[in-house]
Enzyme design. Structure first.
Site, PDB file in Angstrom:
ATOM      1  CG  ASP A   1      -5.969  -2.990   3.481  1.00 40.04           C
ATOM      2  OD1 ASP A   1      -4.919  -2.560   3.998  1.00 40.04           O
ATOM      3  OD2 ASP A   1      -6.671  -2.328   2.681  1.00 40.04           O
TER       4      ASP A   1
ATOM      5  CG  ASP B   1      -5.397   2.018   0.448  1.00 45.56           C
ATOM      6  OD1 ASP B   1      -6.223   1.092   0.425  1.00 45.56           O
ATOM      7  OD2 ASP B   1      -4.277   1.923   0.996  1.00 45.56           O
TER       8      ASP B   1
ATOM      9  CG  HIS C   1      -3.601  -2.049  -1.355  1.00 42.24           C
ATOM     10  ND1 HIS C   1      -4.586  -2.985  -1.609  1.00 42.24           N
ATOM     11  CD2 HIS C   1      -4.135  -1.188  -0.455  1.00 42.24           C
ATOM     12  CE1 HIS C   1      -5.656  -2.711  -0.883  1.00 42.24           C
ATOM     13  NE2 HIS C   1      -5.408  -1.608  -0.181  1.00 42.24           N
TER      14      HIS C   1
ATOM     15  N   GLY D   1      -9.566   3.958   6.197  1.00 48.24           N
ATOM     16  CA  GLY D   1      -9.426   5.418   6.223  1.00 48.24           C
ATOM     17  C   GLY D   1      -8.000   5.897   6.452  1.00 48.24           C
ATOM     18  CG  PHE D   2      -6.793   7.549   8.920  1.00 46.28           C
ATOM     19  CD1 PHE D   2      -6.269   8.781   8.531  1.00 46.28           C
ATOM     20  CD2 PHE D   2      -8.139   7.463   9.238  1.00 46.28           C
ATOM     21  CE1 PHE D   2      -7.078   9.910   8.468  1.00 46.28           C
ATOM     22  CE2 PHE D   2      -8.966   8.586   9.178  1.00 46.28           C
ATOM     23  CZ  PHE D   2      -8.429   9.814   8.802  1.00 46.28           C
TER      24      PHE D   2
ATOM     25  CG  MET E   1      -9.275   6.616   1.291  1.00 43.82           C
ATOM     26  SD  MET E   1      -8.409   7.013   2.814  1.00 43.82           S
ATOM     27  CE  MET E   1      -7.435   5.517   3.027  1.00 43.82           C
TER      28      MET E   1
ATOM     29  CG  HIS F   1      -9.142  -0.832  -0.637  1.00 42.80           C
ATOM     30  ND1 HIS F   1      -8.561  -0.819   0.624  1.00 42.80           N
ATOM     31  CD2 HIS F   1     -10.482  -0.926  -0.423  1.00 42.80           C
ATOM     32  CE1 HIS F   1      -9.519  -0.878   1.538  1.00 42.80           C
ATOM     33  NE2 HIS F   1     -10.690  -0.935   0.926  1.00 42.80           N
TER      34      HIS F   1
ATOM     35  CG  MET G   1     -11.627   2.331   1.398  1.00 45.26           C
ATOM     36  SD  MET G   1     -10.148   2.629   2.372  1.00 45.26           S
ATOM     37  CE  MET G   1      -8.924   2.630   1.064  1.00 45.26           C
TER      38      MET G   1
ATOM     39  CG  MET H   1     -11.468  -3.259   5.328  1.00 45.51           C
ATOM     40  SD  MET H   1      -9.974  -2.840   4.395  1.00 45.51           S
ATOM     41  CE  MET H   1      -9.138  -1.699   5.502  1.00 45.51           C
TER      42      MET H   1
ATOM     43  CB  SER I   1      -0.902   0.008   1.237  1.00 41.98           C
ATOM     44  OG  SER I   1      -1.472   1.290   1.391  1.00 41.98           O
TER      45      SER I   1
HETATM   46  C1  DX5 Z   1      -6.581   1.710   5.205  1.00 44.99           C
HETATM   47  C2  DX5 Z   1      -6.043   1.229   3.895  1.00 44.99           C
HETATM   48  C3  DX5 Z   1      -4.854   0.369   3.993  1.00 44.99           C
HETATM   49  C4  DX5 Z   1      -3.647   0.992   4.626  1.00 44.99           C
HETATM   50  C5  DX5 Z   1      -2.881  -0.087   5.313  1.00 44.99           C
HETATM   51  O1  DX5 Z   1      -7.837   2.276   4.998  1.00 44.99           O
HETATM   52  O2  DX5 Z   1      -7.036   0.497   3.196  1.00 44.99           O
HETATM   53  O3  DX5 Z   1      -4.519  -0.192   2.736  1.00 44.99           O
HETATM   54  O4  DX5 Z   1      -2.804   1.640   3.728  1.00 44.99           O
HETATM   55  O5  DX5 Z   1      -1.867   0.490   6.013  1.00 44.99           O
HETATM   56  P1  DX5 Z   1      -1.129  -0.235   7.225  1.00 44.99           P
HETATM   57  O6  DX5 Z   1      -0.443  -1.429   6.672  1.00 44.99           O
HETATM   58  O7  DX5 Z   1      -0.201   0.837   7.692  1.00 44.99           O
HETATM   59  O8  DX5 Z   1      -2.172  -0.577   8.239  1.00 44.99           O
HETATM   60 ZN    ZN Z   2      -6.448  -0.674   1.401  1.00 47.68          ZN
END
Ligand code: DX5
Ligand code: ZN
Length: 222
Positions: A176, A36, A34, A143-144, A38, A67, A69, A138, A9
């Site tokens: 994830d 993400d 990956h 989100g973070f 958002m 991914h 979101m 998840m 990611s």
């Molecule tokens: C969170 C994301 C993840 C995130 C994972 O909403 O979907 O993909 O980047 O990060 P780590 O591995 O730091 O938890």
């Molecule tokens: Zn993700």
């Protein structure tokens, strides 16, 4: 023996140096990148979208694992596919009709995956299990990056791994959030095939060592 794959990611990567990040990930041996997305509606954060994906696509042949979101993945799936996605996952909790969204992704000629948030029961995926190539459980609230792994989610991984097996499906179970040296072996033991790794990877001096470590968990997989 089953093979464990990794999806790195870039959420925690240096956004000012994405070309170098992509190059480093190619060198690391990760199976996927990956990405993400958002929208500030589905989750309480805004990351990056279609133009950034197109820019990355021009620089690499890595598998781009998107991914979404976002509140309405059906509206945007084809645009992400045309921008270079190799696979798209979207949330069951979004506003889009799940089957229509799966069909829209497949119509672009790429695999589709369903994602469930921590509060969503694994059973909710069952009606769609035969239609998707991947299910993403998840292991943090989306989100973070950098959040702590929710150990209770392993039960859902176990359930979905078993359900796919019983139905003779080869569904990839992805996890994830919060993946590190301690949590990855437990996720694999529970049945995860694909590990998203973000902050843990980017905190290390040598990302290749992290990817090698995650890949060798294949050996222990039942
Ligand atoms: C969170 C994301 C993840 C995130 C994972 O909403 O979907 O993909 O980047 O990060 P780590 O591995 O730091 O938890
Ligand atoms: Zn993700």
């Amino acid at each position: 023996m089953r093979t464990i794959q990794t999806s790195a990611s870039i959420l925690s990567a240096d956004m000012c140096n994405l070309e170098a990040v992509v190059h480093m990930l190619e060198q690391s041996g990760t199976d996927m990148l990956h990405f993400d997305v958002m929208d500030g509606r589905f989750v309480n954060n805004i990351s990056f979208g279609i133009p950034v994906l197109s820019a990355i696509r021009k620089k690499t042949d890595l598998f781009l694992d998107i991914h979404l979101m976002i509140a309405d993945p059906l509206q945007y799936a084809a645009r992400f596919a045309h921008a270079g996605a190799n696979g798209i996952t979207f949330h069951l909790e979004s506003e889009s009709d799940p089957q229509k969204t799966i069909d829209a992704i497949h119509a672009c000629g790429i695999p589709a995956g369903i994602v469930i948030k921590p509060m969503t029961p694994a059973e909710a995926v069952l009606p769609y299990l035969p239609s998707v190539e991947m299910v993403l459980v998840m292991t943090v609230e989306p989100g973070f990056g950098g959040q702590a792994f929710l150990w209770d989610m392993l039960e859902k991984v176990r359930f979905l791994h078993r359900a796919a097996k019983e139905q003779g499906l080869h569904t990839i179970i992805q996890v994830d959030g919060g993946i590190n040296a301690e949590t990855a072996p437990a996720a694999v033991e529970a049945g995860a095939d694909n590990l998203v790794v973000g902050s843990y990877l980017f905190r290390q001096e040598n990302p290749k060592m992290v990817i090698d470590f995650l890949h060798q968990l294949s050996e222990n997989k039942k």
